[in-house]
Design an enzyme around this catalytic site. Structure first.
Site, PDB file in Angstrom:
ATOM      1  N   THR A 198      43.447  52.696  -5.810  1.00  0.00           N
ATOM      2  CA  THR A 198      44.116  53.117  -4.569  1.00  0.00           C
ATOM      3  C   THR A 198      45.571  52.696  -4.523  1.00  0.00           C
ATOM      4  O   THR A 198      46.427  53.424  -4.015  1.00  0.00           O
ATOM      5  CB  THR A 198      43.369  52.516  -3.357  1.00  0.00           C
ATOM      6  OG1 THR A 198      42.053  53.042  -3.352  1.00  0.00           O
ATOM      7  CG2 THR A 198      44.049  52.867  -2.042  1.00  0.00           C
ATOM      8  N   ASP A 243      40.559  56.288 -11.141  1.00  0.00           N
ATOM      9  CA  ASP A 243      39.814  55.653 -10.049  1.00  0.00           C
ATOM     10  C   ASP A 243      38.865  54.677 -10.746  1.00  0.00           C
ATOM     11  O   ASP A 243      38.255  55.029 -11.766  1.00  0.00           O
ATOM     12  CB  ASP A 243      39.025  56.737  -9.295  1.00  0.00           C
ATOM     13  CG  ASP A 243      38.324  56.201  -8.059  1.00  0.00           C
ATOM     14  OD1 ASP A 243      37.539  55.243  -8.183  1.00  0.00           O
ATOM     15  OD2 ASP A 243      38.552  56.738  -6.959  1.00  0.00           O
ATOM     16  N   SER A 244      38.703  53.484 -10.213  1.00  0.00           N
ATOM     17  CA  SER A 244      37.917  52.495 -10.961  1.00  0.00           C
ATOM     18  C   SER A 244      36.434  52.842 -11.030  1.00  0.00           C
ATOM     19  O   SER A 244      35.689  52.240 -11.802  1.00  0.00           O
ATOM     20  CB  SER A 244      38.122  51.089 -10.398  1.00  0.00           C
ATOM     21  OG  SER A 244      37.396  50.906  -9.214  1.00  0.00           O
ATOM     22  N   THR A 247      39.573  48.844  -6.452  1.00  0.00           N
ATOM     23  CA  THR A 247      38.722  47.750  -5.967  1.00  0.00           C
ATOM     24  C   THR A 247      37.240  47.971  -6.271  1.00  0.00           C
ATOM     25  O   THR A 247      36.478  47.008  -6.377  1.00  0.00           O
ATOM     26  CB  THR A 247      38.874  47.565  -4.441  1.00  0.00           C
ATOM     27  OG1 THR A 247      38.563  48.803  -3.793  1.00  0.00           O
ATOM     28  CG2 THR A 247      40.277  47.135  -4.071  1.00  0.00           C
ATOM     29  N   ASP A 248      36.830  49.242  -6.412  1.00  0.00           N
ATOM     30  CA  ASP A 248      35.389  49.517  -6.507  1.00  0.00           C
ATOM     31  C   ASP A 248      34.694  48.764  -7.644  1.00  0.00           C
ATOM     32  O   ASP A 248      33.604  48.249  -7.473  1.00  0.00           O
ATOM     33  CB  ASP A 248      35.148  51.029  -6.657  1.00  0.00           C
ATOM     34  CG  ASP A 248      35.452  51.785  -5.368  1.00  0.00           C
ATOM     35  OD1 ASP A 248      35.553  51.122  -4.315  1.00  0.00           O
ATOM     36  OD2 ASP A 248      35.598  53.016  -5.416  1.00  0.00           O
ATOM     37  N   THR A 269      33.042  39.318  -5.726  1.00  0.00           N
ATOM     38  CA  THR A 269      32.269  40.513  -5.433  1.00  0.00           C
ATOM     39  C   THR A 269      33.003  41.311  -4.352  1.00  0.00           C
ATOM     40  O   THR A 269      33.624  40.692  -3.480  1.00  0.00           O
ATOM     41  CB  THR A 269      30.866  40.010  -4.979  1.00  0.00           C
ATOM     42  OG1 THR A 269      29.899  40.449  -5.862  1.00  0.00           O
ATOM     43  CG2 THR A 269      30.483  40.339  -3.592  1.00  0.00           C
ATOM     44  N   ARG A 319      16.867  42.087  -9.774  1.00  0.00           N
ATOM     45  CA  ARG A 319      17.309  41.477  -8.508  1.00  0.00           C
ATOM     46  C   ARG A 319      16.077  41.165  -7.683  1.00  0.00           C
ATOM     47  O   ARG A 319      15.409  42.048  -7.156  1.00  0.00           O
ATOM     48  CB  ARG A 319      18.279  42.425  -7.795  1.00  0.00           C
ATOM     49  CG  ARG A 319      19.547  42.662  -8.636  1.00  0.00           C
ATOM     50  CD  ARG A 319      20.549  43.554  -7.944  1.00  0.00           C
ATOM     51  NE  ARG A 319      21.183  42.854  -6.857  1.00  0.00           N
ATOM     52  CZ  ARG A 319      21.192  43.271  -5.590  1.00  0.00           C
ATOM     53  NH1 ARG A 319      20.589  44.387  -5.276  1.00  0.00           N
ATOM     54  NH2 ARG A 319      21.793  42.589  -4.665  1.00  0.00           N
ATOM     55  N   GLN A 342      18.730  38.740  -4.732  1.00  0.00           N
ATOM     56  CA  GLN A 342      19.293  39.792  -3.870  1.00  0.00           C
ATOM     57  C   GLN A 342      20.133  39.195  -2.741  1.00  0.00           C
ATOM     58  O   GLN A 342      20.875  39.907  -2.078  1.00  0.00           O
ATOM     59  CB  GLN A 342      18.158  40.606  -3.224  1.00  0.00           C
ATOM     60  CG  GLN A 342      17.365  41.415  -4.203  1.00  0.00           C
ATOM     61  CD  GLN A 342      16.159  42.098  -3.549  1.00  0.00           C
ATOM     62  OE1 GLN A 342      16.000  42.100  -2.332  1.00  0.00           O
ATOM     63  NE2 GLN A 342      15.318  42.687  -4.369  1.00  0.00           N
ATOM     64  N   CYS A 343      19.973  37.893  -2.487  1.00  0.00           N
ATOM     65  CA  CYS A 343      20.737  37.262  -1.399  1.00  0.00           C
ATOM     66  C   CYS A 343      22.212  37.232  -1.778  1.00  0.00           C
ATOM     67  O   CYS A 343      22.550  36.955  -2.932  1.00  0.00           O
ATOM     68  CB  CYS A 343      20.286  35.820  -1.186  1.00  0.00           C
ATOM     69  SG  CYS A 343      18.601  35.682  -0.641  1.00  0.00           S
TER      70      CYS A 343
HETATM   71  N1  ASP Z   1      38.058  54.272  -5.380  1.00  0.00           N
HETATM   72  C1  ASP Z   1      39.149  53.326  -5.504  1.00  0.00           C
HETATM   73  C2  ASP Z   1      39.049  52.675  -6.872  1.00  0.00           C
HETATM   74  O1  ASP Z   1      38.246  51.808  -7.045  1.00  0.00           O
HETATM   75  C3  ASP Z   1      39.082  52.312  -4.418  1.00  0.00           C
HETATM   76  C4  ASP Z   1      40.192  51.301  -4.411  1.00  0.00           C
HETATM   77  O2  ASP Z   1      40.991  51.183  -5.292  1.00  0.00           O
HETATM   78  O3  ASP Z   1      40.253  50.536  -3.439  1.00  0.00           O
HETATM   79  O4  ASP Z   1      39.769  53.049  -7.770  1.00  0.00           O
END
Ligand code: ASP
Length: 362
Positions: A14, A58-59, A90-91, A167, A247, A279-280
């Site tokens: 992003t 995109d990740s 972030t994904d 995470t 898990r 899973q917690c």
């Molecule tokens: N879909 C995006 C990615 O992981 C989300 C992000 O970057 O926040 O590339």
């Protein structure tokens, strides 16, 4: 004073995305667009070079071959730079951070992964602050002149986390990451407050030993009440499958029925490696706490203690990627290799020893 030299590896995410004029969905865009939107970077007076993914992704499209690309970029340029900043979506950021922590054995320089929730071109973007703080952390030295951060870490908004302990916890909160079982490496406020007790310190730099092979013959299974052992048997018999991250409930518990435990025992006997993670969101697998957890351990399941799911999956890929035997993989899953877990029982701890198939440390 030498100016800090930082290499930025731009993979996408992003942070560098722009809105498509026709569809209005976000898509990755190039590095120059990103840097044009953060003119303040120049005020740092660092020497900054970059390597970018072409095209940036995109990740959600990340694969082990991309981890290899990032690891190679770091290893090939290791001696030239003081630190590395990886710009990433972030994904799957926590998976990449975990994978790199295993692939870059002996890393002594900061590898700071960051991204943002809003694209860098948006007025309220979090990308500018994240990028600038990541650069400052990548350049930070302690008072003896050694890198302050000697590991792979995720910088996001108010915190720096150990990469293999982090995470993604929110799809829209600016504090998108969290580590449930390990304290922050730094808190970002008016200044950057490093948590020296939590940072990984090494007595002396050793030669970087990158390992690029990841074996993706692994999968994960979530236990839930009513899960049919017949389905489990089917999954465990998948041709080529080498490892499963299971898990389980609470402190590592699962059903105590013979049907379920036989299914596990048979799979382990056939050579499958099964790693037990909880899973917690927080806490640890403790096979000695309940009979239901003890039976799983008795059936041959390896306790993953407080490891994150992301670190568990990538650690399995890494160990199988080294071509280790089932027994060797089990042994190293029970130990912490890069600070990714806290081993509960002393007898199974061989903390901080990376596997080496050529020596006796197996
Ligand atoms: N879909 C995006 C990615 O992981 C989300 C992000 O970057 O926040 O590339």
């Amino acid at each position: 004073m030498m100016r800090p030299r930082i290499l930025i590896i731009y993979t996408g995410g992003t942070i560098g995305m722009i809105e498509d004029m026709h569809t209005h969905v976000l898509r990755p865009f190039d590095f120059s667009h990103l840097m044009e939107n953060v003119p303040k970077v120049k005020m740092l007076e660092y020497e900054i070079d970059n390597i970018q993914f072409d095209p940036p992704i995109d990740s959600s499209d990340m694969e082990p071959r991309h981890w290899e690309k990032i690891a190679r970029a770091i290893a090939d340029n290791h001696d030239t730079y003081d630190g590395f900043v990886v710009l990433h979506g972030t994904d799957t950021m926590a998976y990449t951070a975990s994978a790199l922590s295993f692939m870059l054995e002996n890393i002594y320089k900061p590898v700071i992964i960051t991204g943002s929730q809003l694209p860098i071109g948006e007025v309220r973007t979090d990308g500018e602050e994240n990028l600038i703080t990541a650069l400052q952390i990548a350049a930070a030295k302690d008072n003896t002149g050694h890198p302050m951060v000697q590991e792979v870490a995720i910088l996001f908004e108010d915190y720096l986390w150990r990469g293999n302990r982090a995470t993604k916890r929110s799809a829209d909160n600016f504090n998108a990451f969290r580590s449930n079982n390990y304290p922050e490496l730094a808190r970002i406020g008016l200044g950057i407050q490093f948590n020296r007790d939590a940072l990984r310190r090494k007595p002396a730099p050793a030669a970087l030993k990158p390992r690029y092979n990841m074996d993706n013959n692994v999968l994960s299974v979530d236990l839930f009440p009513g899960l049919s052992p017949a389905y489990l048997e089917h999954i465990f018999s998948t041709p080529g499958l080498k490892g499963v991250v299971m898990r389980s409930y609470g402190a590592g518990n699962g059903p105590s029925s013979d049907r379920f435990l036989d299914c596990i025992r048979n799979a382990v006997r056939r050579g499958l490696v099964i790693l037990n993670v909880t899973q917690c969101p927080g806490g640890s697998v403790d096979p000695g706490r309940y009979m239901t957890g003890d039976s799983l351990a008795g059936a041959g399941v390896i306790p993953g203690y407080d490891i994150t799911f992301e670190a568990a999956v990538t650690k399995m890929m890494f160990l199988f990627g080294m071509g280790l035997s089932q027994e060797q993989v089990k042994k190293f899953l029970s130990a912490s290799l890069a600070g990714e877990m806290t081993v509960l029982r002393r007898e199974s701890s061989r903390a901080e020893t990376m596997p080496d198939p050529n020596t006796s440390n197996l």
